[in-house]
Design an enzyme around this catalytic site. Sequence first.
Site, PDB file in Angstrom:
ATOM      1  N   ASP A  22     -13.327  23.964 -33.682  1.00  0.00           N
ATOM      2  CA  ASP A  22     -12.400  22.327 -34.549  1.00  0.00           C
ATOM      3  C   ASP A  22     -12.394  22.673 -35.653  1.00  0.00           C
ATOM      4  OD1 ASP A  22     -10.598  20.093 -34.632  1.00  0.00           O
ATOM      5  OD2 ASP A  22     -12.325  19.221 -35.515  1.00  0.00           O
ATOM      6  N   HIS A  39      -4.895  29.037 -36.321  1.00  0.00           N
ATOM      7  CA  HIS A  39      -5.181  28.646 -35.550  1.00  0.00           C
ATOM      8  C   HIS A  39      -5.059  30.571 -35.371  1.00  0.00           C
ATOM      9  CE1 HIS A  39      -4.236  24.799 -34.469  1.00  0.00           C
ATOM     10  NE2 HIS A  39      -3.319  24.499 -34.802  1.00  0.00           N
ATOM     11  N   LEU A 133     -22.052  37.301 -18.398  1.00  0.00           N
ATOM     12  CA  LEU A 133     -21.212  36.060 -18.597  1.00  0.00           C
ATOM     13  C   LEU A 133     -20.480  35.228 -17.955  1.00  0.00           C
ATOM     14  CD1 LEU A 133     -21.350  33.760 -21.445  1.00  0.00           C
ATOM     15  CD2 LEU A 133     -19.795  35.650 -22.240  1.00  0.00           C
TER      16      LEU A 133
HETATM   17  C1  IPE Z   1     -10.470  18.601 -30.226  1.00  0.00           C
HETATM   18  O1  IPE Z   1     -10.249  18.884 -31.458  1.00  0.00           O
HETATM   19  C2  IPE Z   1     -10.104  19.340 -28.902  1.00  0.00           C
HETATM   20  C3  IPE Z   1      -9.824  21.314 -29.235  1.00  0.00           C
HETATM   21  C4  IPE Z   1     -11.201  21.545 -30.071  1.00  0.00           C
HETATM   22  C5  IPE Z   1      -9.347  21.842 -28.153  1.00  0.00           C
HETATM   23  P1  IPE Z   1      -9.265  17.917 -31.908  1.00  0.00           P
HETATM   24  O2  IPE Z   1      -8.891  17.716 -33.135  1.00  0.00           O
HETATM   25  O3  IPE Z   1      -8.198  17.434 -30.809  1.00  0.00           O
HETATM   26  O4  IPE Z   1      -9.837  16.391 -31.610  1.00  0.00           O
HETATM   27  P2  IPE Z   1      -9.748  14.919 -32.735  1.00  0.00           P
HETATM   28  O5  IPE Z   1      -8.146  14.938 -32.639  1.00  0.00           O
HETATM   29  O6  IPE Z   1      -9.896  15.161 -34.278  1.00  0.00           O
HETATM   30  O7  IPE Z   1     -10.641  14.052 -31.920  1.00  0.00           O
HETATM   31  C1  IPE Z   2      -9.124  23.371 -33.388  1.00  0.00           C
HETATM   32  O1  IPE Z   2      -8.163  22.823 -34.619  1.00  0.00           O
HETATM   33  C2  IPE Z   2      -7.973  23.857 -32.286  1.00  0.00           C
HETATM   34  C3  IPE Z   2      -7.206  22.094 -31.489  1.00  0.00           C
HETATM   35  C4  IPE Z   2      -7.603  21.477 -31.394  1.00  0.00           C
HETATM   36  C5  IPE Z   2      -5.528  23.152 -31.041  1.00  0.00           C
HETATM   37  P1  IPE Z   2      -7.673  22.524 -35.362  1.00  0.00           P
HETATM   38  O2  IPE Z   2      -5.851  21.777 -35.041  1.00  0.00           O
HETATM   39  O3  IPE Z   2      -7.898  20.696 -34.874  1.00  0.00           O
HETATM   40  O4  IPE Z   2      -8.280  22.078 -36.373  1.00  0.00           O
HETATM   41  P2  IPE Z   2      -8.128  20.599 -37.923  1.00  0.00           P
HETATM   42  O5  IPE Z   2      -9.379  19.867 -36.760  1.00  0.00           O
HETATM   43  O6  IPE Z   2      -6.288  19.990 -37.337  1.00  0.00           O
HETATM   44  O7  IPE Z   2      -8.229  21.627 -38.518  1.00  0.00           O
HETATM   45 MG    MG Z   3      -9.374  18.872 -35.244  1.00  0.00          MG
END
Ligand code: IPE
Ligand code: IPE
Ligand code: MG
Length: 246
Positions: A22, A39, A133
């Site tokens: 995240d 990303h 792995l």
């Molecule tokens: C969880 O992160 C999903 C992934 C990393 C793929 P999110 O960014 O979607 O989670 P929330 O919305 O903060 O709970």
């Molecule tokens: C995690 O990073 C990747 C996905 C959920 C696909 P985020 O896109 O949730 O990044 P933040 O949390 O908004 O910074």
């Molecule tokens: Mg996120």
Amino acid sequence: MSDSSESALFPIRPNHVAIIMDGNGRWGTKKGIGRLEGHRRGVSRVKTVVEGCIQLKIPYLTLFAFSSENWNRPRQEVEWLMRLLSNSLDKEVQELHENEVQLNFIGEIRALSPTIQEKIDKAVQTTSNNTALVLTIAVNYGGRWDLTQCCRRIARFVQNEKLSVDEISPDLISQQLITGSLPEPDLFIRTGGEKRLSNFLLWQLAYTELYFCDIQWPDFDQEEFLTALQTYAKRIRRFGGIVTDS
Ligand code: IPE
Ligand code: IPE
Ligand code: MG
């Protein structure tokens, strides 16, 4: 660092690490390059943890790439994430294969585009005999979806008289979840500062050690990974019992 010195540094290692990667969006925004670029940088970090697991002989790694709720994001971001997945499948599978990585996907894959589904099938087939792995990528995954599909499967067994109601057990549920062939995670890592599971492996994380850090995923380097592993090595797992000194 050689394989043996890494192993000596980490005598207590998890068998299965599960990660919520995240913070990509916030990282990109803060750097002034935008969420989408965040990303892209995030994807390159997958290599860091894959290499770390191979070096340390951690046999299972599960990464949350796209949740069932991530469809709620703006269309442009969802399309970008799907494109990144598709490009990564084109570019990275050969190298993963050469490194003896077995690819596995969990989630509602049939909701993805037919092209991505084909690439996933091919990647899984190509790498199916690899043993260094097991890398599981969770795409369009949600813990509630997983439990729902598990309940439906078990209900069908009962309906078809293959199973009695009394035979439903925690072990059976574990087997019928999409992660049925995987051991339960020992260490859960979430980068990005949020302290929640966001519908990741809800059943499977029941006794997993949880590790949350503020580092955004694109900054999660080998050192950060080793810090998480060192923290894990110091945890005392009791599984509801007690630990005696002897
Ligand atoms: C969880 O992160 C999903 C992934 C990393 C793929 P999110 O960014 O979607 O989670 P929330 O919305 O903060 O709970
Ligand atoms: C995690 O990073 C990747 C996905 C959920 C696909 P985020 O896109 O949730 O990044 P933040 O949390 O908004 O910074
Ligand atoms: Mg996120």
